[in-house]
Motif scaffolding. Structure first.
Motif: not given
Lengths: 215, 245
Positions: A119-123, B51, B73, B76-77, B79-80, B104, B108, B156
């Motif tokens: 989750r922390s890499i944005g998945l 986060n 979503a 998630a954006k 957190r990326a 990632g 992502v 990322m």
């Protein structure tokens, strides 16, 4: 023995139907179970509740009762199903929660840090499940899934009581016709079940021996 | 300094326990903020809340002008754009080192595999583990795993990096290799929030030091001021216990 060989076509007919019920049920119940497991661990509370209620309700109801519901209650509200299709529906509804629980236990065995890192890499939730959690959960999940499938194989016999010609029907008919040879007839029925369940069990054992993901 | 992270009156409870009490602070772009304090003071929770790996009860957290979304979503954006490095590394156990770093960017950021791998190798080179790219995480030492985890976060292109006790699970001889990488990032101008127990590192790398105790930020000072002239009794007590050796 002779009575079995003489009636082989009847045995094969029952065996074929048992395999048919088993195959179709696995085909539908496995994706449904995966979906229910996904709902059960989803971040949305209402979805979790729906999945939990379904799981607990069906898992704790006798299979015969589920069959009664499909066979006698559904037609009253206008949904008429073939006996075979009805049996597949009943078996699917009943088995999916067991598959779901097997999958969920495998998912729970994956350390929570894996999901946090994903989750922390944005998945997104779906990507986390598909790319990180399920691949790691899968190897641990296969043996319990096979156990459920073995139980399902035997559960298909319940359809006998609802006008589907299974292996048990073969046994019933032959036993009625040959009252003096009931024991070999029933052993024959058991044999055909074993043809399905023993290889499944061995497959599960072999998988269990393999090591899971290294940590 | 332009603010990147703004926390305003953040509160959080774990059941009865009030772990974050009215936390308000701002982290500027390019700033390195080190958070120290005794165990259970809420510093890890604070780091994870930024986060949203931990939810908060009330107050607001804003990153780059946007308030943290609660789910879905949008979250998630966000957190990326925020890199996170964990105490226990949390590398994906079923993927190679290289795949850990490219997952990632591919899923992502929608980069091509080729592009993602090229960038991943650069980052692995930078943290000094490029020669391990084809191995599985379990085959690496703790220090190597943590450096891969840093590369994974950097892949990322985050606006902000969060480090939650990055060296606490490491053997002593591996701590420096990880701290060196983090120090290098700080020199390059990355905005960072680092929760740590490494006081020498904190003193060297921090622009600002937050000292937390019992869920509150007790001191907010430059490292020199904090270590040489702690203002509160709580900080004096803490420092006297850890700096006597």
């Amino acid at each position: 023995m002779e009575v079995i060989l003489d009636n082989l076509p009847l045995y094969l007919r029952g065996f074929g139907m048992t395999l048919y019920l088993l195959g179709l049920t696995v085909l539908f119940a496995l994706p449904l179970g995966a979906l229910v497991a996904a709902l059960r661990i989803s971040p949305v509370p209402s979805l979790r509740v729906v999945a939990a209620v379904y799981t607990e309700w069906l898992r704790n109801t006798p299979l015969t009762l589920v069959f009664f519901f499909i066979a006698f209650v559904l037609p009253r509200i206008g949904a008429r199903l073939d006996y075979e299709i009805g049996a597949v529906v009943a078996l699917t509804l009943y088995t999916a929660p067991f598959f779901a629980e097997a999958i969920r236990s495998g998912v729970n065995a994956v350390p929570v840090g894996q999901a946090e890192a994903a989750r922390s890499i944005g998945l997104t939730f779906g990507q986390t499940l598909g790319n990180v959690i399920l691949p790691q959960a899968l190897r641990g999940v296969v043996p319990p899934l096979i156990n459920v499938t073995i139980a399902l194989t035997k559960n298909t016999s319940v359809a006998t009581g609802f006008f589907v010609f299974t292996l048990v029907s073969t046994g019933q008919r032959l036993a009625n016709q040959n009252g003096d040879q009931v024991i070999p007839i029933l052993l024959g029925v058991a044999f055909f079940y074993l043809v399905i369940t023993i290889p499944l069990g061995q497959f599960a054992d072999r998988l269990e021996e393999r090591v899971v993901v290294n940590r | 300094m332009e603010p990147l992270v703004v926390l305003d009156n953040v509160n959080k409870h774990f059941g009865e326990l009030h772990v974050l009490k009215e936390i308000s602070t701002t982290v500027g772009r390019g700033e390195v903020v080190v958070v120290i304090g005794p165990s259970g003071s809420g510093k890890s929770t604070l780091c994870r809340a930024i986060n949203r790996l931990e939810t908060i009860d009330n107050g607001t957290i804003t990153i780059d002008g946007k308030q943290l979304p609660s789910e879905g979503a949008e979250l998630a954006k966000l957190r990326a754009d925020v890199g996170m490095v964990f105490q226990s590394f949390n590398l994906f156990a079923h993927k190679t080192v290289l795949e850990n770093v490219t997952l990632g960017p591919i899923k992502v950021r929608r980069k091509s595999r080729q592009e993602a791998e090229k960038r991943a190798m650069e980052l692995l080179e930078r943290v000094g583990v490029a020669n391990q790219a084809k191995k599985m995480p379990a085959q690496l030492s703790g220090g190597q795993q943590q450096r891969v985890a840093i590369a994974r976060a950097l892949a990322m292109d985050p606006k902000l990096m969060l480090f939650d006790e990055p060296t606490s699970a490491l053997d002593p001889e591996m701590i420096n290799e990880v701290l060196d990488v983090i120090t290098g990032l700080a020199k390059d101008g990355m905005t960072m929030i680092v929760v740590t127990h490494e006081m020498g590192f904190a003193r060297k790398v921090a622009d600002r030091l937050l000292f937390m105790a019992d869920g509150r930020i007790v001191e907010d000072a430059t490292p020199t001021d904090f270590f040489d002239h702690p203002a509160s009794d709580r900080a004096k007590d803490f420092l006297s216990k850890i700096l006597t050796h």
